[in-house]
Design an enzyme around this catalytic site. Structure first.
Site, PDB file in Angstrom:
ATOM      1  N   ILE A 258      -9.475   0.423   3.206  1.00 35.80           N
ATOM      2  CA  ILE A 258     -10.724   0.153   4.687  1.00 35.80           C
ATOM      3  C   ILE A 258      -9.019   0.023   5.598  1.00 35.80           C
ATOM      4  O   ILE A 258      -8.984  -1.490   5.602  1.00 35.80           O
ATOM      5  CB  ILE A 258     -11.328  -0.309   4.676  1.00 35.80           C
ATOM      6  CG1 ILE A 258     -12.803   0.095   3.980  1.00 35.80           C
ATOM      7  CG2 ILE A 258     -12.052  -0.810   6.285  1.00 35.80           C
ATOM      8  CD1 ILE A 258     -14.188  -1.029   4.069  1.00 35.80           C
ATOM      9  N   ASP A 259      -8.776   0.838   6.624  1.00 38.57           N
ATOM     10  CA  ASP A 259      -8.009   0.578   6.790  1.00 38.57           C
ATOM     11  C   ASP A 259      -8.269   1.788   8.447  1.00 38.57           C
ATOM     12  O   ASP A 259      -8.839   0.639   9.603  1.00 38.57           O
ATOM     13  CB  ASP A 259      -6.022   1.120   6.847  1.00 38.57           C
ATOM     14  CG  ASP A 259      -5.203   0.873   8.053  1.00 38.57           C
ATOM     15  OD1 ASP A 259      -5.361   0.547   9.131  1.00 38.57           O
ATOM     16  OD2 ASP A 259      -4.126   1.667   8.027  1.00 38.57           O
TER      17      ASP A 259
ATOM     18  N   GLY B  74      -7.645   8.086   7.422  1.00 34.42           N
ATOM     19  CA  GLY B  74      -7.649   8.274   8.687  1.00 34.42           C
ATOM     20  C   GLY B  74      -9.584   8.832   9.020  1.00 34.42           C
ATOM     21  O   GLY B  74     -10.289   8.834   8.359  1.00 34.42           O
TER      22      GLY B  74
ATOM     23  N   GLU C 296      -1.154   6.291  -8.762  1.00 35.56           N
ATOM     24  CA  GLU C 296      -2.320   7.106  -8.384  1.00 35.56           C
ATOM     25  C   GLU C 296      -2.279   8.385  -9.367  1.00 35.56           C
ATOM     26  O   GLU C 296      -1.143   9.067  -9.426  1.00 35.56           O
ATOM     27  CB  GLU C 296      -2.128   7.195  -6.942  1.00 35.56           C
ATOM     28  CG  GLU C 296      -3.406   8.518  -6.522  1.00 35.56           C
ATOM     29  CD  GLU C 296      -3.322   8.163  -4.493  1.00 35.56           C
ATOM     30  OE1 GLU C 296      -2.807   7.057  -4.036  1.00 35.56           O
ATOM     31  OE2 GLU C 296      -3.815   9.584  -4.399  1.00 35.56           O
TER      32      GLU C 296
ATOM     33  N   ASP D  26       1.106  -1.351   0.069  1.00 35.55           N
ATOM     34  CA  ASP D  26      -0.298  -0.181  -0.310  1.00 35.55           C
ATOM     35  C   ASP D  26       0.933   1.386   0.261  1.00 35.55           C
ATOM     36  O   ASP D  26       1.711   1.391   0.809  1.00 35.55           O
ATOM     37  CB  ASP D  26      -1.484  -0.210   0.932  1.00 35.55           C
ATOM     38  CG  ASP D  26      -1.692   0.442   1.408  1.00 35.55           C
ATOM     39  OD1 ASP D  26      -2.681   1.087   0.317  1.00 35.55           O
ATOM     40  OD2 ASP D  26      -2.720   0.917   2.094  1.00 35.55           O
ATOM     41  N   HIS D  27       0.625   2.085  -0.973  1.00 34.70           N
ATOM     42  CA  HIS D  27       1.134   3.604  -0.991  1.00 34.70           C
ATOM     43  C   HIS D  27       2.755   3.315  -1.187  1.00 34.70           C
ATOM     44  O   HIS D  27       3.416   3.654  -0.169  1.00 34.70           O
ATOM     45  CB  HIS D  27       0.890   4.331   0.453  1.00 34.70           C
ATOM     46  CG  HIS D  27      -0.722   4.871   0.732  1.00 34.70           C
ATOM     47  ND1 HIS D  27      -0.743   5.679  -0.471  1.00 34.70           N
ATOM     48  CD2 HIS D  27      -1.278   3.904   0.893  1.00 34.70           C
ATOM     49  CE1 HIS D  27      -2.344   5.945  -0.393  1.00 34.70           C
ATOM     50  NE2 HIS D  27      -2.264   5.155   0.314  1.00 34.70           N
TER      51      HIS D  27
HETATM   52  O1  G3H Z   1      -3.377   5.268   3.680  1.00 40.18           O
HETATM   53  C1  G3H Z   1      -2.568   4.976   4.658  1.00 40.18           C
HETATM   54  C2  G3H Z   1      -3.033   3.340   5.451  1.00 40.18           C
HETATM   55  O2  G3H Z   1      -3.900   3.940   6.310  1.00 40.18           O
HETATM   56  C3  G3H Z   1      -1.010   3.131   6.177  1.00 40.18           C
HETATM   57  O3  G3H Z   1      -1.560   3.859   7.509  1.00 40.18           O
HETATM   58  O4  G3H Z   1       0.888   3.947   7.155  1.00 40.18           O
HETATM   59  O5  G3H Z   1      -0.064   4.380   9.491  1.00 40.18           O
HETATM   60  O6  G3H Z   1       0.356   2.175   8.625  1.00 40.18           O
HETATM   61  P1  G3H Z   1       0.000   3.102   8.387  1.00 40.18           P
HETATM   62  P1  13P Z   2      -9.032   4.346   5.505  1.00 37.63           P
HETATM   63  O1  13P Z   2      -8.533   5.392   6.628  1.00 37.63           O
HETATM   64  O2  13P Z   2     -10.495   6.021   5.586  1.00 37.63           O
HETATM   65  O3  13P Z   2      -9.016   3.453   5.997  1.00 37.63           O
HETATM   66  O4  13P Z   2      -8.002   4.917   4.155  1.00 37.63           O
HETATM   67  C1  13P Z   2      -7.450   3.390   4.385  1.00 37.63           C
HETATM   68  C2  13P Z   2      -6.149   3.545   2.826  1.00 37.63           C
HETATM   69  O5  13P Z   2      -6.769   4.682   1.718  1.00 37.63           O
HETATM   70  C3  13P Z   2      -4.983   2.574   2.569  1.00 37.63           C
HETATM   71  O6  13P Z   2      -4.133   3.061   1.616  1.00 37.63           O
HETATM   72 ZN    ZN Z   3      -4.978   4.941   0.830  1.00 36.96          ZN
END
Ligand code: G3H
Ligand code: 13P
Ligand code: ZN
Length: 330
Positions: free
Chosen positions: A276-277, A190, A145, A93-94
């Site tokens: 969804i995180d 967030g 993206e 992710d990212h």
């Molecule tokens: O897009 C971000 C995700 O919610 C990941 O968050 O870098 O704190 O693990 P994190």
């Molecule tokens: P939320 O913070 O809305 O759960 O988004 C998570 C996300 O985009 C992870 O890449």
């Molecule tokens: Zn994200």
């Protein structure tokens, strides 16, 4: 070099193809530890849903890439043991650089995101193209993206969002060769996605945020017919968890998420992956606070992580069945 194929994982190509035709979205749930992973797999097996296990750079730093890779291998075996060999993608992710993406591909990830959305357009194209060349040589799929989401991702915080420009998407996809495209249409990362002053109130007095920009999504779909689109920042921020956190000593301010009907609508369009995180973080925190507050003498982590895992599982099952529509499509 470990190929994801040795780990029993799949890339996202066929998953997205089916999601596009079936008009549902694949859940992409972030995980950082064993309980989150168990809850995701249990929920997806019980609902017979395909799943994307998503690992951020922060998660890799927290948990270690070798452990995460072996947890993903274990996830497939665990799913079989639970009775359904659901398709599982292990996704970065990212991803912030070519090196991070390469390291993940070399360590068994079946899909990576290269997030060049904050870069000038031509730099985003060049970086994404470089990642795609390496990834495709290993049959790994790539998410790029265009457009910037407001909010916090890893250490990077963006004050304002920039919607994706539909006039850029064909050029970006054709020059980079990405397999899916994350777009910005009003979601953000967030638990504070909207300011209360920008919301209206419904008949019950609940805050209703401004709708997502479905007009931009539709324009993108016209430009890129049948191309998999990804929505980040798609937690709904269930108020029951926000309230529970407040009730048991926590303090969250102005926590507002994406309404479920907006996500349902997105899932039935070209949006094939929904990230969804935050909702998982909220559910876990709410239950852990409740247990520790009600049982102040408890000091066995299983006694609070266990109920948190159970709540997470229920929440993921609900999302697969009632929001994303992925249930039954494994
Ligand atoms: O897009 C971000 C995700 O919610 C990941 O968050 O870098 O704190 O693990 P994190
Ligand atoms: P939320 O913070 O809305 O759960 O988004 C998570 C996300 O985009 C992870 O890449
Ligand atoms: Zn994200």
């Amino acid at each position: 070099m470990t190929s994801y194929k040795e780990l029993g994982l799949v890339n996202s190509r066929e998953m997205f193809d089916k999601a596009m035709k079936g008009k549902y979205a694949i859940p992409a749930y972030n995980f950082n530890n064993m309980e989150q992973m168990q809850a995701i797999i249990q929920a997806c097996v019980e609902t017979k849903s395909p799943v994307i296990l998503q690992v951020s750079k922060g998660a890799r730093d927290y948990a270690n890439i070798n452990l995460l890779r072996n947890m993903a291998r274990g996830a497939g075996e665990y799913a079989k043991e639970l009775g359904c060999a659901i398709p599982i993608v292990l996704h970065l992710d990212h991803g912030d650089s070519f090196e991070t993406c390469k390291e993940c591909i070399d360590n068994g990830f079946s899909s990576v995101m290269i997030d060049g959305s904050h870069l000038p357009y031509e730099e985003n194209v060049a970086l994404t193209r470089k990642v795609v060349e390496y990834a495709h040589a290993h049959d790994v799929t790539v998410e790029g993206e265009l457009g910037v989401l407001a909010g916090i991702e890893d250490a990077v915080s963006h004050e304002v969002s920039h919607y994706t420009k539909p006039e850029e998407v064909v050029d970006f996809v054709s020059r980079t060769g990405v397999d899916s495209l994350a777009i910005s249409i009003g979601t953000s990362h967030g638990a504070n996605k909207f300011k209360p002053e920008n919301c209206t109130r419904d008949a019950q007095g609940h805050l209703v945020p401004p709708p997502l920009r479905f007009d931009i999504l539709e324009e993108i779909e016209k430009q890129l017919p049948n191309f998999p689109i990804v929505l980040h920042g798609s937690s709904s921020v269930p108020q029951k968890y926000v309230e529970m956190i407040g009730q048991y000593g926590g303090k969250l301010k102005d926590s507002i998420g994406i309404p479920e009907d907006q996500l349902r609508k997105a899932a039935s369009s070209a949006v094939c992956k929904i990230n969804i995180d935050s909702d998982g973080r909220l559910a876990m925190t709410a239950i852990i606070r409740k247990v520790l507050s009600e049982k102040p003498g408890e000091f066995d982590p299983r006694k609070y992580l266990g109920p948190a895992r159970e709540e997470l599982k229920k929440m993921y099952m609900y999302k697969n069945q009632n929001v994303l529509g992925s249930a039954g499509h494994a």
